[in-house]
Design an enzyme around this catalytic site. Structure first.
Site, PDB file in Angstrom:
ATOM      1  N   THR A 238       0.836  -1.198   0.000  1.00  0.00           N
ATOM      2  CA  THR A 238       0.000   0.000   0.000  1.00  0.00           C
ATOM      3  C   THR A 238       0.871   1.248   0.000  1.00  0.00           C
ATOM      4  OG1 THR A 238      -0.125  -0.113   2.426  1.00  0.00           O
ATOM      5  CG2 THR A 238      -1.941  -1.116   1.191  1.00  0.00           C
ATOM      6  N   ARG A 240       4.126   2.292  -2.499  1.00  0.00           N
ATOM      7  CA  ARG A 240       4.419   2.862  -3.807  1.00  0.00           C
ATOM      8  C   ARG A 240       4.496   1.737  -4.833  1.00  0.00           C
ATOM      9  NH1 ARG A 240       2.855   6.736  -1.836  1.00  0.00           N
ATOM     10  NH2 ARG A 240       3.879   8.729  -1.430  1.00  0.00           N
ATOM     11  N   ASP A 264      -2.357  -1.891  -3.661  1.00  0.00           N
ATOM     12  CA  ASP A 264      -3.162  -0.686  -3.814  1.00  0.00           C
ATOM     13  C   ASP A 264      -2.506   0.329  -4.741  1.00  0.00           C
ATOM     14  OD1 ASP A 264      -5.466   1.010  -2.964  1.00  0.00           O
ATOM     15  OD2 ASP A 264      -3.874   2.282  -2.133  1.00  0.00           O
ATOM     16  N   GLU A 269      -0.239   5.008 -12.991  1.00  0.00           N
ATOM     17  CA  GLU A 269      -1.626   5.174 -12.529  1.00  0.00           C
ATOM     18  C   GLU A 269      -2.279   6.351 -13.239  1.00  0.00           C
ATOM     19  OE1 GLU A 269      -0.821   3.537  -7.985  1.00  0.00           O
ATOM     20  OE2 GLU A 269      -0.885   5.687  -8.378  1.00  0.00           O
ATOM     21  N   HIS A 290      -5.580   2.549  -5.712  1.00  0.00           N
ATOM     22  CA  HIS A 290      -4.883   3.601  -4.965  1.00  0.00           C
ATOM     23  C   HIS A 290      -5.862   4.348  -4.056  1.00  0.00           C
ATOM     24  CE1 HIS A 290      -1.031   6.217  -5.095  1.00  0.00           C
ATOM     25  NE2 HIS A 290      -1.626   6.338  -3.916  1.00  0.00           N
TER      26      HIS A 290
END
Length: 323
Positions: A238, A240, A264, A269, A290
């Protein structure tokens, strides 16, 4: 006479919260979103002295075209979107947000851990396929369920978020070991034990990442690291996206090299259509968009701190300074 600052928020829609206006003379312009190629024109046309950005990058070439810019207020913790060396050379102060996700991200981390250890995705798929309805027993077996109590959580990174994650783990009765870049004088008082990177990889039932992305940490979990993990281990990221080799992770999950993973964050992104992880359909893999940081409470804390940072800088007492 107090100078009027010109503030431009490049990606206002990235912060779903009430963003109050700073308590000093200013003009305010906000854009719902800004493509990378649009940032210079929007800041230059407004003669912005203060830029607010969450994920819109500002390169050295961009900054060279913005002579009025004095402050970049990043509406996030990570500042890799800004050329910090160029900002320093030009006397531009960069601030960021800190410790705002101290509850939401660790809770999300454990949501992933619990869902994977309790096989929630796999059992939901079985029910949707009608397997429980056809079962000869009152319950449906088929996927091993494991308790967290008595198992070992290995943390890579032990900042504010790592510490909060450790406290939740201890409440579940887990042993916590930690590998951190710097010594941990409070480890014993926190009830955790310092360990080598090798020990965390090789002995943990759950490995959870809580590190920044740097050249030293990029792809720190690749195929050769996952080979060394326990076959029943979970990998949780969760932090990077670039910390984990995405193709290697997909291969490890398909082959059963590790028991499962919760992710995540991705390298790019939003992800392109050919990214392997959004296309991975396995019951032992959970991908969230994310969103670990994005509780209602955390976003409001972020928004408040963002303006606190700007007001502190304008008052001559900058805080949360990166450059």
């Amino acid at each position: 006479m107090t100078a009027t600052h010109r503030i431009v928020f490049l990606d206002r829609d990235s912060v779903i919260a009430n963003v109050r206006r700073p308590a000093f003379a200013h003009t305010w312009t906000e854009h719902d979103a800004t493509r990378a190629g649009e940032a210079v024109a929007r800041l230059r046309d407004a003669r912005a002295t203060i830029a607010i950005t969450n994920k819109v990058p500002l390169s050295a070439d961009d900054l060279a075209q913005l002579p009025d810019l004095k402050l970049i207020a990043v509406a996030a913790t990570g500042t890799n979107i800004i050329d910090l060396a160029a900002a320093t050379r030009r006397g531009i102060v960069v601030t960021n947000i800190r410790n705002y996700a101290v509850h939401t991200l660790p809770e999300h981390t454990f949501a992933l851990i619990l869902a994977l250890r309790r096989q929630l995705v796999a059992y939901r798929a079985d029910i949707e396929a009608g397997l429980w309805q056809k079962s000869e027993r009152f319950c449906l077996f088929g996927h091993p369920v494991s308790d967290l109590a008595g198992s070992r959580l290995g943390l890579l990174g032990y900042g504010v978020l790592g510490k909060a994650t450790a406290r939740i783990a201890q409440a579940f009765g887990m042993e916590v070991i930690v590998h951190n870049r710097s010594p941990l004088p409070d480890a014993a008082a926190d009830g955790v034990r310092e360990a080598s990177f090798d020990e965390v990889l090789e002995t943990s039932d759950v490995v959870s990442l809580h590190l920044p992305l740097t050249e030293q940490t990029r792809n720190m979990i690749s195929a050769k690291e996952m080979i060394r993990m326990k076959r029943n281990a979970l990998l949780i990221n969760t932090a990077r996206g670039g910390l984990v080799d995405e193709v290697a992770l997909a291969d490890a999950l398909r082959s059963g090299l590790i028991a499962g993973a919760g992710v995540d964050v991705l390298v790019t992104e939003p992800p392109p259509a050919d990214n392997v992880l959004p296309n991975l359909r396995l019951p032992n893999f959970i991908l969230t968009p994310h969103s670990a940081w994005a509780s209602t409470q955390a976003m409001q804390t972020l928004a408040d701190q963002l303006i606190d940072n700007i007001e502190a800088w304008a008052a001559g007492a900058p805080r949360n300074v990166v450059t």
